[in-house]
Design a protein around this motif. Sequence first.
Motif, PDB file in Angstrom:
ATOM      1  N   ASP A 130      -4.642   6.505   3.682  1.00  0.00           N
ATOM      2  CA  ASP A 130      -4.848   5.871   2.385  1.00  0.00           C
ATOM      3  C   ASP A 130      -5.847   6.743   1.628  1.00  0.00           C
ATOM      4  OD1 ASP A 130      -5.632   4.360   0.214  1.00  0.00           O
ATOM      5  OD2 ASP A 130      -5.478   2.463   1.287  1.00  0.00           O
TER       6      ASP A 130
ATOM      7  N   ASP B 273       0.834  -1.210   0.000  1.00  0.00           N
ATOM      8  CA  ASP B 273       0.000   0.000   0.000  1.00  0.00           C
ATOM      9  C   ASP B 273       0.867   1.258   0.000  1.00  0.00           C
ATOM     10  OD1 ASP B 273      -2.163  -1.646   0.080  1.00  0.00           O
ATOM     11  OD2 ASP B 273      -2.744  -1.207   2.134  1.00  0.00           O
TER      12      ASP B 273
ATOM     13  N   SER C  78      -4.751   0.483  -2.096  1.00  0.00           N
ATOM     14  CA  SER C  78      -5.401  -0.075  -0.916  1.00  0.00           C
ATOM     15  C   SER C  78      -5.716  -1.545  -1.183  1.00  0.00           C
ATOM     16  CB  SER C  78      -6.686   0.697  -0.602  1.00  0.00           C
ATOM     17  OG  SER C  78      -7.344   0.127   0.513  1.00  0.00           O
TER      18      SER C  78
END
Length: 892
Positions: free
Chosen positions: A707, A509, A515
């Motif tokens: 993220d 990631d 993700s």
Amino acid sequence: MKRIDAVYKKLKELDQGKGATAGEIADALELSRANVSNDLNLLFQEGKVRKEGTKPIYFRIVPDGGPESEERTLDSFAEKNPSLFAVIEQAKAAVLYPPKGMPIMILGETGTGKSMLAGLIHQYAVEMGKMTGEAPFVLFNCADYANNPQLLISQLFGTMKGAYTGADADKAGLIEKADGGVLFLDEVHRLPPEGQEMFFAFMDRGIFRRLGETDIDRTAQVLIVSATTENPDSALLRTFTRRIPMILRLPSLDERTIEERFNLVSEFMREESSRLGKQIMVSVNSMRAFLSYRCPNNIGQLKTDIQLACAKAYADFVSRKKEEIKVSSMDLQPYIREGLYKETEHRQLYNKFIGFDKRYCIFAKGEKNMLLKEGENEGSIYDMIDLRVHELRSKGLSAEELESRMEKDIADYYRKYLYKVDQSGYLPSIENIVGSEIIRVVEEIIKFSEERLGRAISKKVYYAMAVHIPNSLERLRKNRKIVNPQLNKIRVEYSEEFLVAVDCLKIIDRVFDVSMPIDEAGFLTMFLVYNDQKIAEEKKEVKIIVIAHGTSTASSLAETANRLLGVQYTVGINALLEEKPQQVIVKLKTFLKEEKIKSDLLFLVDMGSLINFGEEIEQEFGINTKTIPLVSTLHVIVATRKAMLGYSLDEVYQETLAVNTYLGDDSPNVNLLEEQTDKLAIVTCCTTGKGSALVLKNILESKLKLDRNIVEIIPVNLVGKEDVQERLKTIGKTHRIMCIISPLGVETKIPQFDFNDVLNLQAIATIQELVEIEVTYYKIGEALENQLANIKARTALKDIKGLIHSIEDGLKVKVDTKVLIGVALHIGCMLDKLLSGGTIVPFESKEQYMAQYPQLYTRVQKACAALADKYRVSITEDEICYIMMFFLPYIE
């Protein structure tokens, strides 16, 4: 009633002109969105429903259950042509602009698709109800009458009897014929100045007169779409262009991506297949040529070239020269075949396509995707799972039977995959194939895993991960789901390796800014598990030997293949022109003896008696051989690569034979995007303008590890406390709000942080912890969606989350995110099993365990009681004990 029938019936009820999403139908039926989405896609394949839009996708009933219209909507067109997204959004805005749309001008080189876009605009207007289904689409090329301005104007506006010599009757013009629809003026720069003046008067007031008419004003409601290859500022009157506010520019074919060009080639091939009423087989070299050759007249020329190639193939078919309609690269025009020799593009495509090993693309009427033929697919585990699950479900297997069969198939895949890697040894040139960034990530993962597991990771796992991870990233890029049907079982049986794999996802990631779903941790786990397992299967190595006439022909071919692959594997034996065949075979035998060769041999030879060497070597050395004549560089590369990957002699032989029409498939194979769950949000509030909220956003983005694919920071300006609730309600429709940062006290259960606590960074650690927990729950929801068959994953996750919080609050503990994954997956799968009537495995020494930890038992039992009551299931003492195990480390 079957579930799919219930879904179809509910869609009929909800489809009130705009359609319904999978989520809306799932909510109405109280079913899993994943199951509803699957049923809708099956109905789409059957032609009973159609799809519109992207995020979210709306499903609509096809009238009378008939086949979906073959015409493309603007939305589906945009999906296949992402470089035109902005253009298409502008076109949609122009069509929808009240009260009757705004005039449009399309700019672009010859052949860029201006006429096609005009047709799509007309169709979109009909679909959106801006025009009726009978609304005309009238096309007029101004160049056809450029030398006769009077006749051109009469064609457009109509003519009164006697207006000019030869006008012996009243005649309606194209504007009248286009009333209520679209008038498309191609090459509008050929419209004379007086015609332009008449047009801008019509665009201003909607009123016009026929040529020769003086006392009657006529009206028409027409959307004017014009197109030109020229610069409108120099080729048209400014008074005319000022009336056209929407200018759309189409890029040339060279400006489009390779995926878009592939889509265009595929679409044109399907059109020809539909026209001929038969499938068309296109060799891989032909596809690569169409993807790479210089096409100065853009899409128009590409379509024409494809039509000519298909016509040639059809002529060969009807004259019985060929048994099927096959397009071969040798049948293409020389300027098209030049696409095969563009070195940069050729290598790029070859490296992208090399993993599929097919020979033909097959295009057939009604098929949305092309089929592939010949050659064993060396594709990823994801492709294997997709195909296998579809196959097993079509046989009507129960969920338990399917799970059992998939467990065996996945295990067999890993054994065979790692066996091939083990047999090939470590391939030093892997970096040439996957890139240095992948190698660095794999090295970091291997080092991390070795430290955590306390054992060495073999080179075969290193190589296997280096091949596997690009497949994972590519699947994400193409918006295809990563599903591991054995996820919960892997988590339970290999808990140590699974926890390590979860942390490895964070490495991927971080480096690639993606993700990865939790399902991917299951696949990485199995690589770590199979690290120490010896593969019982034994096959002989295959050695590649090139023999060809000339002083350095064979050695040069071997060296080229070895250098391209970064190895020293294939051997070249030169057969000098003055040498007799017997002298050459003596050299070959000497080499085999000196090198003590015991492996199987594949001989790649050029011609003559060299073809017969294999039989003599088999008799004398007792080893298996195969021979392929007419050797080329590509033969040697393919044979070397397959041999190094551990393929058997027969496999290497068959794969190398197929090299003349070697396929590289760049088909995006993009499924239409499924609806995704709401993103997470942090809301920063300000009452003095957005400035302070933006400052907070910048601080959070710099201090938090986020993220960006999942978490969004949304700054808002608030007027007062009443405004807060409305703004939060609006944001909550598209995001799940994790926390609020505001100078105001907001009446909500959402966690809040004071403005100053963020400015002085005191709240950053707490917010980071909250983000990690919520992102973990987000990913668990995605994983459960793929695992649960009897309940809705998102609803279940909300209840599971409540159960975990209840236990945490009662015990006054906070579990680690890795434990959170385990307990949430376990409870979700437990509920699903109970609802399906499945049996629970007895917990060993249950009574003793419950007596040893009475406080923990009471707390878990109380939390489970609410869950059992809601889902009307009985959660046994055995299951309570299993759940206790997750929390036990926090109370000891």
